[in-house]
Design a protein around this motif. Structure first.
Motif, PDB file in Angstrom:
ATOM      1  N   LEU A   1     -64.352  -9.122 -27.652  1.00 20.07           N
ATOM      2  CA  LEU A   1     -63.558  -9.386 -26.451  1.00 20.07           C
ATOM      3  C   LEU A   1     -62.067  -9.198 -26.705  1.00 20.07           C
ATOM      4  CD1 LEU A   1     -65.262 -12.516 -24.847  1.00 20.07           C
ATOM      5  CD2 LEU A   1     -65.182 -10.204 -23.955  1.00 20.07           C
ATOM      6  N   VAL A   2     -61.618  -9.553 -27.897  1.00 17.69           N
ATOM      7  CA  VAL A   2     -60.202  -9.397 -28.223  1.00 17.69           C
ATOM      8  C   VAL A   2     -59.846  -7.916 -28.303  1.00 17.69           C
ATOM      9  CG1 VAL A   2     -58.407  -9.887 -29.918  1.00 17.69           C
ATOM     10  CG2 VAL A   2     -60.147 -11.606 -29.418  1.00 17.69           C
ATOM     11  N   TRP A   3     -60.675  -7.129 -28.972  1.00 21.12           N
ATOM     12  CA  TRP A   3     -60.423  -5.691 -29.064  1.00 21.12           C
ATOM     13  C   TRP A   3     -60.482  -5.038 -27.690  1.00 21.12           C
ATOM     14  CZ3 TRP A   3     -58.016  -3.568 -32.817  1.00 21.12           C
ATOM     15  CH2 TRP A   3     -58.124  -4.085 -34.096  1.00 21.12           C
ATOM     16  N   PHE A   4     -61.433  -5.481 -26.864  1.00 23.87           N
ATOM     17  CA  PHE A   4     -61.538  -4.942 -25.509  1.00 23.87           C
ATOM     18  C   PHE A   4     -60.282  -5.273 -24.709  1.00 23.87           C
ATOM     19  CE2 PHE A   4     -62.909  -5.168 -21.068  1.00 23.87           C
ATOM     20  CZ  PHE A   4     -63.457  -3.911 -20.920  1.00 23.87           C
ATOM     21  N   GLY A   5     -59.820  -6.513 -24.826  1.00 21.30           N
ATOM     22  CA  GLY A   5     -58.598  -6.890 -24.119  1.00 21.30           C
ATOM     23  C   GLY A   5     -57.404  -6.089 -24.585  1.00 21.30           C
ATOM     24  N   LEU A   6     -57.284  -5.915 -25.900  1.00 24.19           N
ATOM     25  CA  LEU A   6     -56.153  -5.163 -26.439  1.00 24.19           C
ATOM     26  C   LEU A   6     -56.183  -3.708 -25.987  1.00 24.19           C
ATOM     27  CD1 LEU A   6     -53.706  -4.903 -28.367  1.00 24.19           C
ATOM     28  CD2 LEU A   6     -55.346  -4.293 -30.133  1.00 24.19           C
ATOM     29  N   LEU A   7     -57.318  -3.055 -26.132  1.00 23.79           N
ATOM     30  CA  LEU A   7     -57.387  -1.621 -25.847  1.00 23.79           C
ATOM     31  C   LEU A   7     -57.516  -1.305 -24.355  1.00 23.79           C
ATOM     32  CD1 LEU A   7     -59.647  -0.542 -28.808  1.00 23.79           C
ATOM     33  CD2 LEU A   7     -57.174  -0.316 -28.598  1.00 23.79           C
ATOM     34  N   PHE A   8     -58.445  -1.945 -23.677  1.00 23.61           N
ATOM     35  CA  PHE A   8     -58.677  -1.609 -22.272  1.00 23.61           C
ATOM     36  C   PHE A   8     -57.630  -2.247 -21.358  1.00 23.61           C
ATOM     37  CE2 PHE A   8     -60.730  -2.393 -18.156  1.00 23.61           C
ATOM     38  CZ  PHE A   8     -61.001  -1.085 -17.787  1.00 23.61           C
ATOM     39  N   TRP A   9     -57.569  -3.578 -21.364  1.00 26.20           N
ATOM     40  CA  TRP A   9     -56.629  -4.265 -20.490  1.00 26.20           C
ATOM     41  C   TRP A   9     -55.188  -3.970 -20.889  1.00 26.20           C
ATOM     42  CZ3 TRP A   9     -58.333  -5.546 -16.049  1.00 26.20           C
ATOM     43  CH2 TRP A   9     -59.668  -5.944 -15.892  1.00 26.20           C
ATOM     44  N   GLY A  10     -54.937  -3.816 -22.186  1.00 27.56           N
ATOM     45  CA  GLY A  10     -53.588  -3.482 -22.626  1.00 27.56           C
ATOM     46  C   GLY A  10     -53.127  -2.143 -22.094  1.00 27.56           C
ATOM     47  N   SER A  11     -54.012  -1.163 -22.076  1.00 24.26           N
ATOM     48  CA  SER A  11     -53.622   0.148 -21.546  1.00 24.26           C
ATOM     49  C   SER A  11     -53.411   0.089 -20.042  1.00 24.26           C
ATOM     50  CB  SER A  11     -54.663   1.204 -21.910  1.00 24.26           C
ATOM     51  OG  SER A  11     -55.904   0.919 -21.300  1.00 24.26           O
ATOM     52  N   ILE A  12     -54.209  -0.703 -19.349  1.00 22.90           N
ATOM     53  CA  ILE A  12     -54.021  -0.846 -17.901  1.00 22.90           C
ATOM     54  C   ILE A  12     -52.716  -1.574 -17.605  1.00 22.90           C
ATOM     55  CG2 ILE A  12     -54.911  -1.999 -15.833  1.00 22.90           C
ATOM     56  CD1 ILE A  12     -57.712  -1.299 -16.836  1.00 22.90           C
ATOM     57  N   PHE A  13     -52.482  -2.696 -18.285  1.00 28.88           N
ATOM     58  CA  PHE A  13     -51.237  -3.430 -18.070  1.00 28.88           C
ATOM     59  C   PHE A  13     -50.031  -2.583 -18.469  1.00 28.88           C
ATOM     60  CE2 PHE A  13     -53.673  -7.629 -18.830  1.00 28.88           C
ATOM     61  CZ  PHE A  13     -54.045  -7.678 -17.497  1.00 28.88           C
ATOM     62  N   GLY A  14     -50.141  -1.865 -19.579  1.00 27.19           N
ATOM     63  CA  GLY A  14     -49.048  -1.008 -20.030  1.00 27.19           C
ATOM     64  C   GLY A  14     -48.733   0.084 -19.032  1.00 27.19           C
ATOM     65  N   ALA A  15     -49.766   0.721 -18.489  1.00 27.63           N
ATOM     66  CA  ALA A  15     -49.556   1.783 -17.501  1.00 27.63           C
ATOM     67  C   ALA A  15     -48.942   1.229 -16.222  1.00 27.63           C
ATOM     68  CB  ALA A  15     -50.875   2.484 -17.200  1.00 27.63           C
ATOM     69  N   ALA A  16     -49.409   0.066 -15.791  1.00 17.44           N
ATOM     70  CA  ALA A  16     -48.860  -0.541 -14.580  1.00 17.44           C
ATOM     71  C   ALA A  16     -47.393  -0.923 -14.777  1.00 17.44           C
ATOM     72  CB  ALA A  16     -49.679  -1.768 -14.193  1.00 17.44           C
ATOM     73  N   LEU A  17     -47.070  -1.485 -15.935  1.00 16.94           N
ATOM     74  CA  LEU A  17     -45.676  -1.853 -16.191  1.00 16.94           C
ATOM     75  C   LEU A  17     -44.786  -0.624 -16.321  1.00 16.94           C
ATOM     76  CD1 LEU A  17     -46.160  -4.832 -18.668  1.00 16.94           C
ATOM     77  CD2 LEU A  17     -45.304  -4.926 -16.323  1.00 16.94           C
ATOM     78  N   LEU A  18     -45.312   0.440 -16.943  1.00 19.99           N
ATOM     79  CA  LEU A  18     -44.524   1.676 -17.034  1.00 19.99           C
ATOM     80  C   LEU A  18     -44.279   2.276 -15.652  1.00 19.99           C
ATOM     81  CD1 LEU A  18     -46.013   3.462 -20.166  1.00 19.99           C
ATOM     82  CD2 LEU A  18     -43.713   2.544 -19.888  1.00 19.99           C
ATOM     83  N   TYR A  19     -45.269   2.181 -14.800  1.00 22.66           N
ATOM     84  CA  TYR A  19     -45.119   2.712 -13.442  1.00 22.66           C
ATOM     85  C   TYR A  19     -44.082   1.909 -12.655  1.00 22.66           C
ATOM     86  CZ  TYR A  19     -46.334   4.195  -8.735  1.00 22.66           C
ATOM     87  OH  TYR A  19     -46.282   4.681  -7.462  1.00 22.66           O
ATOM     88  N   LEU A  20     -44.101   0.598 -12.843  1.00 21.18           N
ATOM     89  CA  LEU A  20     -43.196  -0.256 -12.083  1.00 21.18           C
ATOM     90  C   LEU A  20     -41.768  -0.279 -12.626  1.00 21.18           C
ATOM     91  CD1 LEU A  20     -45.550  -3.306 -11.478  1.00 21.18           C
ATOM     92  CD2 LEU A  20     -44.840  -1.586  -9.809  1.00 21.18           C
ATOM     93  N   PHE A  21     -41.610  -0.194 -13.940  1.00 22.39           N
ATOM     94  CA  PHE A  21     -40.295  -0.402 -14.551  1.00 22.39           C
ATOM     95  C   PHE A  21     -39.775   0.788 -15.345  1.00 22.39           C
ATOM     96  CE2 PHE A  21     -42.187  -4.694 -14.315  1.00 22.39           C
ATOM     97  CZ  PHE A  21     -41.284  -5.254 -13.445  1.00 22.39           C
ATOM     98  N   GLU A  22     -40.178   1.993 -14.987  1.00 14.23           N
ATOM     99  CA  GLU A  22     -39.726   3.195 -15.681  1.00 14.23           C
ATOM    100  C   GLU A  22     -40.301   3.290 -17.096  1.00 14.23           C
ATOM    101  OE1 GLU A  22     -37.790   5.585 -14.177  1.00 14.23           O
ATOM    102  OE2 GLU A  22     -37.894   4.368 -12.371  1.00 14.23           O
ATOM    103  N   ALA A  23     -40.193   4.449 -17.695  1.00 16.76           N
ATOM    104  CA  ALA A  23     -40.750   4.698 -19.027  1.00 16.76           C
ATOM    105  C   ALA A  23     -39.873   4.048 -20.092  1.00 16.76           C
ATOM    106  CB  ALA A  23     -40.864   6.194 -19.276  1.00 16.76           C
ATOM    107  N   ASN A  24     -40.467   3.115 -20.822  1.00 19.93           N
ATOM    108  CA  ASN A  24     -39.751   2.409 -21.877  1.00 19.93           C
ATOM    109  C   ASN A  24     -40.795   1.913 -22.873  1.00 19.93           C
ATOM    110  OD1 ASN A  24     -38.146   0.834 -23.474  1.00 19.93           O
ATOM    111  ND2 ASN A  24     -37.160  -0.246 -21.772  1.00 19.93           N
ATOM    112  N   LEU A  25     -40.555   2.125 -24.150  1.00 15.11           N
ATOM    113  CA  LEU A  25     -41.515   1.736 -25.186  1.00 15.11           C
ATOM    114  C   LEU A  25     -41.727   0.231 -25.223  1.00 15.11           C
ATOM    115  CD1 LEU A  25     -43.318   2.594 -27.535  1.00 15.11           C
ATOM    116  CD2 LEU A  25     -41.332   2.365 -29.019  1.00 15.11           C
TER     117      LEU A  25
END
Length: 63
Positions: A13-37
């Motif tokens: 569950l931890v790996w799933f959260g990191l890889l799957f949910w992390g990529s979704i949250f990361g993409a959503a935040l990048l979309y909302l707040f411009e491209a930033n590492l």
């Protein structure tokens, strides 16, 4: 190989959260707040937190 199997049973569950949910949250935040590492890393940190929360709360519906 046995160690890997036990690790995946306990921490899937931890790996799933990191890889799957992390990529979704990361993409959503990048979309909302411009491209930033830093924003992308924050998304993966949120996914990791979500995965840890799921592991310790027993949320099997997440995966």
């Amino acid at each position: 190989m046995e160690w890997f199997s036990q690790h995946m049973e306990q921490w899937s569950l931890v790996w799933f959260g990191l890889l799957f949910w992390g990529s979704i949250f990361g993409a959503a935040l990048l979309y909302l707040f411009e491209a930033n590492l830093v924003i992308s890393i924050l998304g993966y940190a949120l996914g990791l937190g979500f995965g840890l929360l799921a592991k310790y709360r027993g949320w099997s519906w997440i995966n």
